[in-house]
Design a protein around this motif. Structure first.
Motif, PDB file in Angstrom:
ATOM      1  N   GLY A 101       0.631  -1.275   0.232  1.00 23.17           N
ATOM      2  CA  GLY A 101      -0.765   0.043  -0.084  1.00 23.17           C
ATOM      3  C   GLY A 101       0.800   1.425   0.072  1.00 23.17           C
ATOM      4  O   GLY A 101       0.581   2.224  -0.556  1.00 23.17           O
ATOM      5  N   LYS A 102       2.217   1.010   0.029  1.00 26.32           N
ATOM      6  CA  LYS A 102       3.548   2.005   0.597  1.00 26.32           C
ATOM      7  C   LYS A 102       4.035   2.140  -1.539  1.00 26.32           C
ATOM      8  O   LYS A 102       4.725   3.366  -1.047  1.00 26.32           O
ATOM      9  N   PHE A 104       3.509   3.686  -3.677  1.00 28.74           N
ATOM     10  CA  PHE A 104       2.873   5.196  -4.832  1.00 28.74           C
ATOM     11  C   PHE A 104       3.611   5.943  -3.389  1.00 28.74           C
ATOM     12  O   PHE A 104       2.067   7.202  -4.404  1.00 28.74           O
ATOM     13  N   THR A 105       3.800   6.363  -2.491  1.00 27.65           N
ATOM     14  CA  THR A 105       3.500   7.092  -2.028  1.00 27.65           C
ATOM     15  C   THR A 105       5.054   7.374  -1.966  1.00 27.65           C
ATOM     16  O   THR A 105       5.627   6.849  -1.639  1.00 27.65           O
ATOM     17  N   LEU A 106       4.652   8.681  -0.784  1.00 27.10           N
ATOM     18  CA  LEU A 106       5.548   9.645  -0.636  1.00 27.10           C
ATOM     19  C   LEU A 106       5.846   9.752   1.282  1.00 27.10           C
ATOM     20  O   LEU A 106       4.148  10.052   1.596  1.00 27.10           O
ATOM     21  N   THR A 107       6.644   9.769   2.229  1.00 25.03           N
ATOM     22  CA  THR A 107       6.569  10.373   3.883  1.00 25.03           C
ATOM     23  C   THR A 107       6.853  11.800   3.943  1.00 25.03           C
ATOM     24  O   THR A 107       7.049  12.383   3.135  1.00 25.03           O
ATOM     25  N   ASP A 108       6.215  12.121   4.730  1.00 23.28           N
ATOM     26  CA  ASP A 108       6.012  13.950   5.486  1.00 23.28           C
ATOM     27  C   ASP A 108       7.811  14.475   5.033  1.00 23.28           C
ATOM     28  O   ASP A 108       7.568  15.892   4.206  1.00 23.28           O
ATOM     29  N   TRP A 112      11.111   7.812  -0.149  1.00 18.92           N
ATOM     30  CA  TRP A 112      10.357   7.007  -0.915  1.00 18.92           C
ATOM     31  C   TRP A 112       9.149   6.047   0.150  1.00 18.92           C
ATOM     32  O   TRP A 112       9.368   5.589   1.689  1.00 18.92           O
ATOM     33  N   GLY A 113       7.978   5.471   0.864  1.00 17.77           N
ATOM     34  CA  GLY A 113       7.044   4.594   1.795  1.00 17.77           C
ATOM     35  C   GLY A 113       7.726   3.203   1.918  1.00 17.77           C
ATOM     36  O   GLY A 113       7.448   3.257   2.661  1.00 17.77           O
ATOM     37  N   GLU A 115      10.925   2.639   1.531  1.00 19.87           N
ATOM     38  CA  GLU A 115      12.412   2.524   1.389  1.00 19.87           C
ATOM     39  C   GLU A 115      13.396   1.982   2.000  1.00 19.87           C
ATOM     40  O   GLU A 115      14.417   2.242   1.484  1.00 19.87           O
TER      41      GLU A 115
END
Length: 146
Positions: A101-102, A104-108, A112-113, A115
């Motif tokens: 689920g992470k 295609f995400t980036l953290t604050d 990369w989600g 990473e």
């Protein structure tokens, strides 16, 4: 002058076997923290996730191989390439179970989600391809195979 400084720096830092040891210790010790947490808190939550995906829950106990046994083998340099392969496979399975689920995400902070998962996975593959080096319980026998 720059060439001489560069050559001096290279001669001081050219220690590939020490680099392999440092890589093995880093990834092995960091993964052991995850394994110790599984020993302390159990793997029933992993078994539940596996069951939800139609897989047998007993597979969850494989985490002890991937997060305790293989890191210890990597640290001491015994069956290093094989252990690193299992280590990387363990991370891949864990990522497929809990991390997709992470993807295609980036953290604050812009990371990369996945990473951490990628770092562990690629670190395991790097150790697999590099081998243990000479500072190991069982030093690489690469020359015997050539």
């Amino acid at each position: 002058m720059i060439t001489r400084l560069n050559q001096a720096f290279i001669s001081l830092t050219s220690h590939p076997d020490f680099g392999k040891l440092l890589l093995r210790l880093t990834f092995g010790v960091l993964m052991l923290f995850h394994g110790v947490a599984k020993v302390q808190h159990g793997v029933s939550w992993i078994a539940g996730m596996l069951a939800a995906k139609g897989l047998p829950g007993f597979i969850a106990y494989g985490v002890f191989i991937g997060e305790i046994i293989t890191p210890l083998l990597i640290i001491i340099g015994l069956f290093t390439r094989q252990a690193a392969f299992i280590y990387a496979f363990n991370i891949l399975v864990a990522t497929l179970l809990v991390g997709m689920g992470k993807f295609f995400t980036l953290t604050d902070v812009g990371a990369w989600g996945l990473e951490s998962e990628a770092l562990y996975f690629l670190g395991g593959l790097s150790i697999m391809f590099l081998g243990a080096g000479k500072y190991a319980l069982s030093a690489d026998k690469e020359k015997e195979w050539r």
